[in-house]
Design an enzyme around this catalytic site. Sequence first.
Site, PDB file in Angstrom:
ATOM      1  N   ASP A 228       0.875  -1.157   0.000  1.00 50.00           N
ATOM      2  CA  ASP A 228       0.000   0.000   0.000  1.00 50.00           C
ATOM      3  C   ASP A 228       0.927   1.225   0.000  1.00 50.00           C
ATOM      4  O   ASP A 228       2.104   1.120   0.342  1.00 50.00           O
ATOM      5  CB  ASP A 228      -0.939  -0.013   1.223  1.00 50.00           C
TER       6      ASP A 228
HETATM    7  C1  GLC Z   1      -4.265   4.379  -0.272  1.00 46.59           C
HETATM    8  C2  GLC Z   1      -5.182   3.182  -0.076  1.00 46.59           C
HETATM    9  C3  GLC Z   1      -5.129   2.197  -1.204  1.00 46.59           C
HETATM   10  C4  GLC Z   1      -4.929   2.955  -2.499  1.00 46.59           C
HETATM   11  C5  GLC Z   1      -3.531   3.534  -2.462  1.00 46.59           C
HETATM   12  C6  GLC Z   1      -3.246   4.404  -3.677  1.00 46.59           C
HETATM   13  O1  GLC Z   1      -3.673   4.755   0.918  1.00 46.59           O
HETATM   14  O2  GLC Z   1      -5.058   2.482   1.160  1.00 46.59           O
HETATM   15  O3  GLC Z   1      -6.359   1.466  -1.205  1.00 46.59           O
HETATM   16  O4  GLC Z   1      -5.081   2.088  -3.616  1.00 46.59           O
HETATM   17  O5  GLC Z   1      -3.277   4.278  -1.278  1.00 46.59           O
HETATM   18  O6  GLC Z   1      -4.057   5.539  -3.649  1.00 46.59           O
END
Ligand code: GLC
Length: 673
Positions: A228
């Site tokens: 993430d």
């Molecule tokens: C965010 C989310 C994830 C998302 C990523 C990119 O913090 O937790 O679901 O796809 O970052 O935006």
Amino acid sequence: MKYDLKLLTVDEKIQLLMGKNTWQTKDIDGKMPSVFLSDGPSGLRRVAIRLDEDGKPIGNYTMPATAMPAASSLSYTWSPELARLDGEVIADECIEKNADVLLAPGVNIKRTPLCGRNFEYFSEDPLVAGKLAKAFIEGVQSRNVGTSLKHFFVNNAENDRSYKSTEVDERTLREIYLPAFERALEAKPWTVMCSYNPINGVWASENNKILRKLLREELGFEGLIVSDWGAVHDMPRAVKAGVDLTMPYRELYLNELREAYARGEVTEAEIDECCERVLRLIELCESKDKEVKMSRNERHGAAKRIADEAIVLLKNDNNTLPLKGGKIYVEGGFAKKPPIGGGGSSLVTCDYSFVPLGELVANNLGDCCELVSANGRYTTTVDSKGARALPNIIAAALRADTVVLAVGNDSLCESESFDRTTMRLDKRQEDAIIALSRAAKKLVVVLYTGTAIDMSAWIDKVSAVVLAGYAGEAVNEAVADVLTGKVCPSGKITETYPLSENDVPVLAVDTTRPYEVYSDGVLVGYRHYDYYDKEVLFPFGHGLSYTSFEYSNLKIDKQGESDYMVSFDVTNTGEVDGKEVCQIYVSDLLSMVIRPVRELRAFEKVMLRSGETKRISISLSYRDFAYYSTAHDSWHVENGEFEILIGASSRDIRLSKRIDIQLPREKQHTLPQ
Ligand code: GLC
């Protein structure tokens, strides 16, 4: 393979293990294309760079896209077919706007109704979440666009998500939190995203047991693991745990990996293993046959088709709905501009121009409807900021035969990165509902939310409740069609609506400690309310229709030691055509371990013309009767009586039959006497 590891230097391979910016992989000076990863689950949120007239970057913006239903609304359809269509639509826009991997779907289980991101997840039940996520992935990837199954793992709240450790026992992990990922993995997502939180004290991005032993070795995932965004705290450890791609770019971590390699703490073989999967992803994304198949209108049509089946009729006293005509007063900010989703990385920039709900209703009803409006000095809006100038609204309500009030939560209330503090609506919206209930002959509440709401303050004062959810840009067209009977509602909720938030076993996560203990165990959602025999407002699987369905002729044929074919008839006994979601639950009547009273083990949605009967046949097998035994580290079916229950919801059981499973002794442990 097109891109050969052997042609890269070690440092080039190291560079490939981290994005080159927020959304793209490294291209190694043009030796290979960059992969563009982009959110999200309810539509493409493709960030682009705005350039001035000289071509100089002057900031980012999110490209407009078709706003599809949030996963919570998609789940109310109980339709893998519509989930697949949803995926195909978003993939179409990914192709149009050059996004290679869609960062979706999210399948985290709704453990607490307050989780800010519940709108973005499917259900409190792993079967619903897994089946719909699998179909969604198949839909997206059928167009040669990748997906990212997220957030692995046990990330079920937003408060302190980036550091609070989830303390979860093995059985709970395998029975409640893992099955949705297991089933979704059957669709072979190109990537899996590891979550922010530690699991049992070790960051998800460094957790060998979760990433290597469980996800790769046991579940056989061969795709790429992406972190993430910002979930990696120590890149050498992340690489050793098998995180192939760290996002976003952060030079400090890349240098730490270089130094760790130089010190021999990370081997070239470990770097190669991750790098190999990055190269394979690049090749997958380069696949040639990507073509845009739908026009913007066709995508909107698909959004409407899904929204039609995502709307849930929760309450309908004295057949208040469908509206037949007369003086109708439609009020509420969301009636004019509905929320299309919750806040955070999934929120789409929607360029669709909404038609006010009142107009849509009037268009459907034609001459037999006269719209009442609360015009005058205090033009009213009832939205997540609450009602203003109530007297004006009440005066209008007194002139109407039916009042339709649009309320709910907007993206400032339900959002990624923080949990809600209450299950109730904004107080001023509750006040508006109560005030209007005194003035209106009939009051219909239309609810725009992505998760369960505590309705205790007003539910007894209203004639009908329609759950609009976050059903995307076509939500109000679908709501109008349901309100006026053009569409027969078939949606069913996939999370429990308790009588009040006081009944909820896990409300807010404890913010005083750096860990959250999942002491509720396997008793999550309806499993909790059934086990403690608690009354609920609307049970898991509930949703009303304008017609009625009868279930009959249940037959259970034994086809193996623990294999059964369950078949039954469903008849549409009402006046209108409709769709019914038939649910099959299993109950272990005598168990040596704590088990939920009943668990959803299968479901089927069927379209029935008025008067039509169809026979449904569904097979059940070992895992449908089993619990996860930590005594033997395996799934286990106890000999003895089980009950198979067929329901229109988890609490509306229409048919049931007992069976007696007798597996051979060598497959049994100590048996209950
Ligand atoms: C965010 C989310 C994830 C998302 C990523 C990119 O913090 O937790 O679901 O796809 O970052 O935006």
